[in-house]
Design a protein around this motif. Structure first.
Motif, mmCIF file in Angstrom:
data_model
loop_
_atom_site.group_PDB
_atom_site.id
_atom_site.type_symbol
_atom_site.label_atom_id
_atom_site.label_comp_id
_atom_site.label_asym_id
_atom_site.label_seq_id
_atom_site.Cartn_x
_atom_site.Cartn_y
_atom_site.Cartn_z
ATOM 1 N N SER A 169 0.825 -1.206 0.000
ATOM 2 C CA SER A 169 0.000 0.000 0.000
ATOM 3 C C SER A 169 0.860 1.256 0.000
ATOM 4 C CB SER A 169 -0.924 0.006 1.225
ATOM 5 O OG SER A 169 -1.877 -1.038 1.155
ATOM 6 N N MET A 262 -5.228 1.565 0.745
ATOM 7 C CA MET A 262 -5.306 0.411 1.641
ATOM 8 C C MET A 262 -5.461 -0.877 0.852
ATOM 9 S SD MET A 262 -9.141 1.266 3.048
ATOM 10 C CE MET A 262 -8.997 0.127 4.412
ATOM 11 N N LYS A 264 -7.156 -4.559 -0.045
ATOM 12 C CA LYS A 264 -8.559 -4.962 -0.104
ATOM 13 C C LYS A 264 -8.858 -6.118 0.831
ATOM 14 C CE LYS A 264 -8.322 -8.267 -3.977
ATOM 15 N NZ LYS A 264 -8.952 -8.654 -5.251
ATOM 16 N N LEU A 275 -14.198 -8.641 0.304
ATOM 17 C CA LEU A 275 -13.561 -7.392 0.689
ATOM 18 C C LEU A 275 -13.482 -7.319 2.200
ATOM 19 C CD1 LEU A 275 -14.997 -4.489 -1.484
ATOM 20 C CD2 LEU A 275 -12.655 -5.284 -1.372
ATOM 21 N N THR A 279 -12.041 -2.071 4.553
ATOM 22 C CA THR A 279 -11.958 -1.572 3.176
ATOM 23 C C THR A 279 -13.340 -1.225 2.652
ATOM 24 O OG1 THR A 279 -10.024 -2.977 2.803
ATOM 25 C CG2 THR A 279 -11.125 -2.087 0.863
ATOM 26 N N ILE A 292 -7.310 1.036 -3.791
ATOM 27 C CA ILE A 292 -7.200 -0.321 -3.271
ATOM 28 C C ILE A 292 -5.960 -0.979 -3.866
ATOM 29 C CG2 ILE A 292 -8.366 -2.531 -2.967
ATOM 30 C CD1 ILE A 292 -9.820 -0.130 -1.735
#
Length: 294
Positions: A169, A262, A264, A275, A279, A292
């Motif tokens: 991320s 962030m 997933k 998911l 998220t 994502i």
């Protein structure tokens, strides 16, 4: 740092979806990536028109087929002129998800960009099954654009859980928003804390467990910063006790973020099936754009 060579922006050619195209063009300009604009036409509207009209003149049917490509090319020309980016277009015919995923895979897209609202498949996408399936199944980073872009991203919030997703991320955040400041957020808890309170474990003992959990998280945060090449003294790092979903939206507002990045999926096997709950909450409740990572 990850690099972006090719971006794919999906659009239904509605006015709200243009925000996503504008943001994709802005990112392409900053990163030097090529931009592809993709529009998927489905057979259902034309089939319904045939049922209503009985028979459609061939020239009208051809006009309906040509109109999306012409509109998409005009949009591409506008982005190329406004942002000085290399842009190409692709119109696909068929089912939305397979066509879009097939194109992004064939193009080896480094980032897929979608709007949060649109006139057709992207209308209310954050609450719709189409969008959830799209984000859940994607094997490529996906940027969901909620706001009209007026400038490059300035402040990026990255929630982390210290898994492999966290470093990825950070890498994609640095690639998409190379000039932005990053803030890292970790929400910690104590296993079985609620049960311990219910069982009558003394508050002082629970507080001690919290202090140990916080210290462990802070050490992991320092290690993550080092692995990502971030200076902890210059990077805001937040280690907070509480519900990660609520803390995420709270800190988004506190830092006036324009992007959340962030993973997933979470660490648990349950979250790996769909998911992750945090998220999904961020997609539905945050005000800023959400990227994502995968």
């Amino acid at each position: 740092m990850a690099s972006l060579n090719r971006l794919v922006a999906a659009t239904d050619l509605s006015a709200p979806a243009r925000h996503a195209v504008e943001r994709a063009a802005s990112v392409a300009r900053v990163t030097g990536a090529q931009l592809d604009l993709v529009h998927v036409t489905t057979p259902a509207p034309l089939q319904r028109l045939r049922r209503l009209a009985g028979q459609i003149p061939s020239d009208l049917e051809q006009l309906m087929l040509d109109a999306p490509r012409n509109a998409l090319q005009e949009l591409a020309d506008s982005m190329a002129q406004r942002h000085n980016v290399a842009t190409q277009v692709h119109v696909a015919h068929g089912a939305l998800l397979p066509e879009l995923q097939g194109y992004t895979d064939a193009a080896q897209a480094d980032l897929v960009v979608l709007g949060a609202r649109g006139a057709s498949f992207m209308r209310h996408m954050l609450l719709g099954s189409t969008a959830e399936r799209m984000v859940s199944k994607t094997t490529r980073p996906m940027l969901v654009v909620k706001q009209a872009p007026h400038e490059p991203y300035k402040t990026v919030l990255v929630p982390v859980d210290f898994s492999a997703h966290s470093l990825r991320s950070i890498r994609i955040a640095q690639a998409v928003a190379p000039g932005a400041s990053l803030a890292l957020l970790h929400a910690y808890d104590v296993p079985y804390e609620g049960m311990m309170e219910y069982a009558g474990v003394q508050t002082e003992q629970i507080q001690q467990y919290r202090a140990s959990a916080r210290q462990e998280a802070q050490q992991s945060m320092v290690a993550l910063c080092e692995a990502a090449g971030l200076n902890p003294a210059l990077t805001p790092t937040l280690v907070m006790h509480g519900d990660p979903s609520l803390l995420l939206v709270q800190q988004e507002q506190e830092f006036d973020c324009d992007l959340i990045v962030m993973g997933k999926q979470g660490e648990s096997s349950v979250e790996d099936m769909l998911l992750g709950s945090v998220t999904r909450y961020a997609l539905a409740q945050s005000q800023c754009d959400v990227l994502i990572s995968v």
